[in-house]
Motif scaffolding. Structure first.
Motif, short mmCIF file in Angstrom:
data_model
loop_
_atom_site.label_atom_id
_atom_site.label_comp_id
_atom_site.label_asym_id
_atom_site.label_seq_id
_atom_site.Cartn_x
_atom_site.Cartn_y
_atom_site.Cartn_z
N UNK A 1 0.84 -1.16 0.07
CA UNK A 1 0.07 0.02 0.11
C UNK A 1 0.83 1.13 -0.06
N UNK A 2 0.61 1.97 -0.97
CA UNK A 2 1.39 3.36 -0.98
C UNK A 2 0.54 4.32 -0.28
N UNK A 3 0.95 5.26 0.44
CA UNK A 3 0.43 6.21 1.41
C UNK A 3 0.98 7.75 1.13
N UNK A 4 0.57 8.68 1.39
CA UNK A 4 0.89 9.90 1.20
C UNK A 4 1.25 10.71 2.58
N UNK A 5 0.87 10.08 3.90
CA UNK A 5 1.17 10.27 5.17
C UNK A 5 0.95 9.34 6.12
N UNK A 6 1.77 9.15 7.18
CA UNK A 6 1.79 8.38 8.20
C UNK A 6 2.06 8.69 9.30
N UNK A 7 1.19 8.61 10.52
CA UNK A 7 1.63 8.99 11.86
C UNK A 7 1.00 7.95 12.79
N UNK A 8 1.48 7.89 14.05
CA UNK A 8 1.04 7.08 15.07
C UNK A 8 -0.51 7.26 15.23
N UNK B 1 -2.66 9.20 13.54
CA UNK B 1 -3.68 9.38 12.41
C UNK B 1 -3.60 8.40 11.52
N UNK B 2 -2.87 7.53 11.80
CA UNK B 2 -2.65 6.08 10.89
C UNK B 2 -2.09 6.67 9.42
N UNK B 3 -2.61 5.83 8.39
CA UNK B 3 -2.16 5.99 7.21
C UNK B 3 -3.18 6.79 6.15
N UNK C 1 -6.44 3.79 7.07
CA UNK C 1 -6.49 3.03 8.41
C UNK C 1 -5.82 3.25 9.50
N UNK C 2 -5.96 2.90 10.52
CA UNK C 2 -4.91 2.96 11.77
C UNK C 2 -4.00 2.02 11.45
N UNK C 3 -2.87 2.27 12.24
CA UNK C 3 -1.74 1.68 12.17
C UNK C 3 -1.79 0.05 12.45
N UNK C 4 -2.81 0.03 13.49
CA UNK C 4 -3.17 -1.33 13.92
C UNK C 4 -3.59 -2.20 12.87
N UNK D 1 2.28 -1.65 17.13
CA UNK D 1 2.35 -3.07 16.72
C UNK D 1 2.84 -3.16 15.23
N UNK D 2 3.54 -2.37 14.52
CA UNK D 2 4.06 -2.57 13.25
C UNK D 2 5.34 -2.60 13.21
N UNK D 3 5.73 -3.71 12.61
CA UNK D 3 7.28 -3.95 12.27
C UNK D 3 7.77 -3.02 11.32
N UNK D 4 8.99 -2.22 11.63
CA UNK D 4 9.57 -1.31 10.79
C UNK D 4 10.89 -1.83 10.13
#
Length: 252
Positions: free
Chosen positions: A170-177, A179-181, A220-223, A246-249
């Motif tokens: 999934x490509x995203x334009x923004x990601x934060x803990x 606000x999610x993706x 979606x949320x990061x969960x 809970x996301x593996x980086x």
């Protein structure tokens, strides 16, 4: 410098800074003020920025650059991310791919693989892979978005509901803990969620400039995602915040 390269540099600068002065751009690009003004007028007519006296601004909206202008941004980082992401794909997997420049690089990294199935709603990715007889290609239909070359909407979502994907990128334009993706377009966000629902493993790919950024529509949320593949420019504080969800980086 070719005009296409100047345009990309101008859009990149205005997107990051929120505005640009003609004098700053002449120094940045090494061209005359008249050339910069013509380029700004072209971009104004295309609706990509707002021309002002002495420069340009993005306006009050969060600027979404068309895919053709985003392709050269963070290119080295995107290629490293793509190679790392491609290694997550097992033999014989069914792979979902949304649009975006980083996901496009993954498609190119997988182009020499055989025995995998690619399900995508991105017409540029489909065009890259259609001649690869070793890859089974499924193109999801829908309404075309000219900014991202994606086919989105209810038709795409209904089609995706029929498939079982082993892994989805999934490509995203923004990601934060918190606000999610996020992405720029609401309909695109709905279609991205359909990819997530159909996939056993969900992987977001994003260069580090997108982490810590929030755009218009929540995907979606990061969960809801398993992995984030990014570059080594990600700072430790943001990495920890993402990991605590809970996301593996994975850094490329």
């Amino acid at each position: 410098m070719l005009k296409v390269d100047r345009i990309a540099r101008i859009l990149d600068h205005v997107s990051k800074e929120g505005s640009a002065d003609v004098h700053v751009l002449t120094e940045l690009l090494g061209v005359s003020g008249a050339t910069v003004r013509r380029d700004l007028q072209t971009l104004h007519e295309q609706g990509l920025l707002h021309r002002t006296r002495g420069g340009a601004v993005t306006g009050t909206f969060n600027l979404e650059l068309p895919l053709r202008h985003r392709a050269g941004r963070q290119q080295a980082e995107k290629r490293r991310i793509a190679l790392a992401a491609a290694r997550l794909v097992p033999e014989g997997a069914v792979v979902g791919m949304t649009g975006g420049t980083t996901v496009t690089e993954i498609a190119r990294a997988l182009a020499e693989r055989s025995g995998i199935t690619v399900v995508t709603n991105a017409v540029n990715i489909a065009a890259d892979l259609i001649a690869r007889s070793e890859i089974r290609l499924v193109v999801v239909g829908g309404n075309a978005r000219t900014a991202s070359y994606e086919l989105v909407g209810p038709a795409a979502e209904r089609m995706l509901a029929q498939y079982n994907l082993d892994i989805a990128f999934i490509g995203v334009d923004g990601l934060t803990a918190s606000e999610g993706c996020t992405t720029h377009d609401e309909m695109e966000a709905h279609t991205d969620r359909a990819f997530l629902r159909s996939s056993a493993r969900s992987v977001v790919v994003a260069d580090s400039t997108k982490v810590g950024r929030v755009t218009f529509a929540e995907i979606c949320p990061l969960a809801d995602i398993d992995d984030l593949v990014t570059d080594d420019g990600l700072d430790a504080v943001r990495e920890q915040a993402v990991a605590e969800c809970g996301v593996r980086v994975l850094r490329a």
